[in-house]
Design an enzyme around this catalytic site. Structure first.
Site, PDB file in Angstrom:
ATOM      1  CG  HIS A 128      -1.959   0.974   1.324  1.00 56.41           C
ATOM      2  ND1 HIS A 128      -1.720   2.286   1.670  1.00 56.41           N
ATOM      3  CD2 HIS A 128      -3.298   0.877   1.110  1.00 56.41           C
ATOM      4  CE1 HIS A 128      -2.863   2.953   1.676  1.00 56.41           C
ATOM      5  NE2 HIS A 128      -3.844   2.122   1.335  1.00 56.41           N
ATOM      6  CG  ASP A 205       0.264  -2.386   6.285  1.00 54.12           C
ATOM      7  OD1 ASP A 205      -0.632  -2.372   7.155  1.00 54.12           O
ATOM      8  OD2 ASP A 205       0.107  -1.902   5.151  1.00 54.12           O
ATOM      9  CD  GLN A 208      -7.132  -4.609   3.739  1.00 55.60           C
ATOM     10  OE1 GLN A 208      -8.013  -5.448   3.900  1.00 55.60           O
ATOM     11  NE2 GLN A 208      -7.412  -3.340   3.477  1.00 55.60           N
ATOM     12  CE  LYS A 231      -7.577  -0.505   5.858  1.00 53.79           C
ATOM     13  NZ  LYS A 231      -8.495  -0.217   4.748  1.00 53.79           N
ATOM     14  CB  CYS A 369      -3.567   3.218  -1.678  1.00 51.10           C
ATOM     15  SG  CYS A 369      -4.614   4.656  -1.350  1.00 51.10           S
TER      16      CYS A 369
END
Length: 412
Positions: A128, A205, A208, A231, A369
């Site tokens: 991202h 990261d 998600q 999220k 993104c």
């Protein structure tokens, strides 16, 4: 592993927990398939936030009156809840506005002081923008560079290619746990092992991942792990940086202001211990409380049960989408998460999304993104359907019917 559709999964009961799903959109039943952008919020989260504002709203850490005591207890209780959920120490849970701010915090407070000319930061080609741009900014300032490991045609990471990019110049590694565009689940445990063998710090990261996979921060071994509440069925504008205690203790503050100090004088100031050192100003109390309520909700459902349902729906959806004339799936890696990105031959993603919207189907269109990833596949944009705990085969049926209509309209 193959997942048959499971009639025992309490789909309708779960949907009833999310008030927004009961509405009609464009006169049609709402099929919400934009969960990679943000998940909807269960009533338990909405009520927890409302209850805080109705009964306990006050600034934390600063007063001894009853409301302030309640607010502080709930706020710090949320930190304890988050730490337990991810198996971290409470001192390792830094509150941020989300994954983006958490990554920037690490870029500027941890990595920037260490970087020198010629150093390299290793990422992947599926990151991202929020896991690319902060590294580029600090690299440009220090004369370092950002390298991206290749992505294979099916959307999986070229792990051997990634390893070949490791060198004595590699100063830092950042990797997405689950790709927001492809659904690819990266081999983060293997990446961390390779990095640790070379003494290279790693940031994962997890924006998600956390709503779909169990994350044990202590066992994983990453130096930093980031997440966003919105999220994970929680409120927008709130998230966390999970950071190894020894890393956080060695880092200087990033933002200055109230509540992040030990002492202040015009001759100089000293800093609070982590995590408070990184939490300047009045915090988002309701955000913390809302995320804690979301974790309670997810834990009650069970992440394994949620993941199994999402995989069942993904396996139901994949062959049905492949039957649509001119549709190309982008990202087909084995073991991927519940994300379906695709292009329709001769149609712009925005036009496809607009037609789906008229049929009550909410998806995301654009580059998500991940512009470098779009370039890798030779497309400017995709249409993306993404799954959550409240999605079922009826959502896919509605999506597929709408896509057939889009094919007819766009080719007529």
């Amino acid at each position: 592993m193959s997942y048959g559709l499971d009639s025992s999964y309490p789909l309708e009961r779960i949907r009833a927990d999310f008030p927004i799903l009961a509405q009609m959109v464009r006169g049609k039943r709402l099929a919400y398939l934009d969960n990679a952008a943000t998940t909807q919020k269960p009533r338990a989260v909405i009520e927890a936030i409302s209850r805080y504002y109705e009964t306990s709203n006050a600034n934390v850490h600063r007063a001894v009156h009853e409301l302030a005591e309640r607010a502080t207890t709930q706020y710090e209780g949320a930190r304890d809840r988050i730490a337990r959920f991810f198996n971290a120490q409470r001192e390792e849970v830094v509150f941020t506005r989300g994954s983006t701010e958490a990554i920037n915090l690490v870029a500027y407070s941890f990595l920037r002081p260490l970087l020198k000319a010629g150093d390299e930061i290793l990422v992947t080609g599926m990151e991202h923008h929020s896991n690319i741009v902060p590294w580029q900014l600090v690299a440009a300032e220090r004369g370092a560079s950002v390298l991206a490991a290749p992505v294979l045609d099916d959307g999986s990471l070229d792990f051997e290619g990634w390893k070949k990019l490791l060198s004595e110049r590699t100063r830092f590694i950042a990797v997405v746990h689950v790709s927001n565009t492809l659904g690819t689940v990266n081999p983060v445990a293997e990446i961390i092992r390779e990095a640790q063998a070379r003494g290279i710090p790693v940031l994962v990261d997890g924006a998600q991942a956390v709503a779909h996979l169990p994350v044990d921060f202590a066992a994983l071994g990453a130096d930093f792990y980031t997440l966003s509440a919105h999220k994970l069925y929680g409120p927008t504008g709130f998230g966390c940086l999970l950071g190894r205690r020894e890393r956080l203790e060695a880092m200087p503050p990033w933002h200055g202001g109230g509540d992040m100090i030990k002492t202040v004088s015009f001759a100089g100031s000293t800093w609070a211990e982590p995590p408070y050192r990184f939490e300047a100003g009045t915090p988002d109390m309701a955000g913390a409380i809302g995320l804690a309520a979301a974790l309670d909700y997810v834990e009650a459902l069970g992440l394994e049960q949620i993941a199994a349902q999402e995989h069942r729906v993904l396996e139901y959806a994949t062959p049905r989408l492949r039957e649509i004339p001119g549709l190309r799936l982008i990202g087909t890696a084995t073991g991927k998460g519940g994300i379906l990105s695709f292009v329709l031959e001769g149609a712009h993603a925005q036009d496809v999304g607009s037609i789906l919207d008229m049929e009550g189907v909410a998806v995301r269109t654009g580059h998500h993104c991940t512009m470098p990833l779009m370039a890798r596949y030779g497309v400017s944009a995709t249409t993306r359907a993404s799954l959550a705990c409240y999605n079922g085969e009826d959502d896919i049926d509605q999506l597929v019917a709408a896509l057939h209509k889009a094919v007819r309209l766009l080719r007529s």
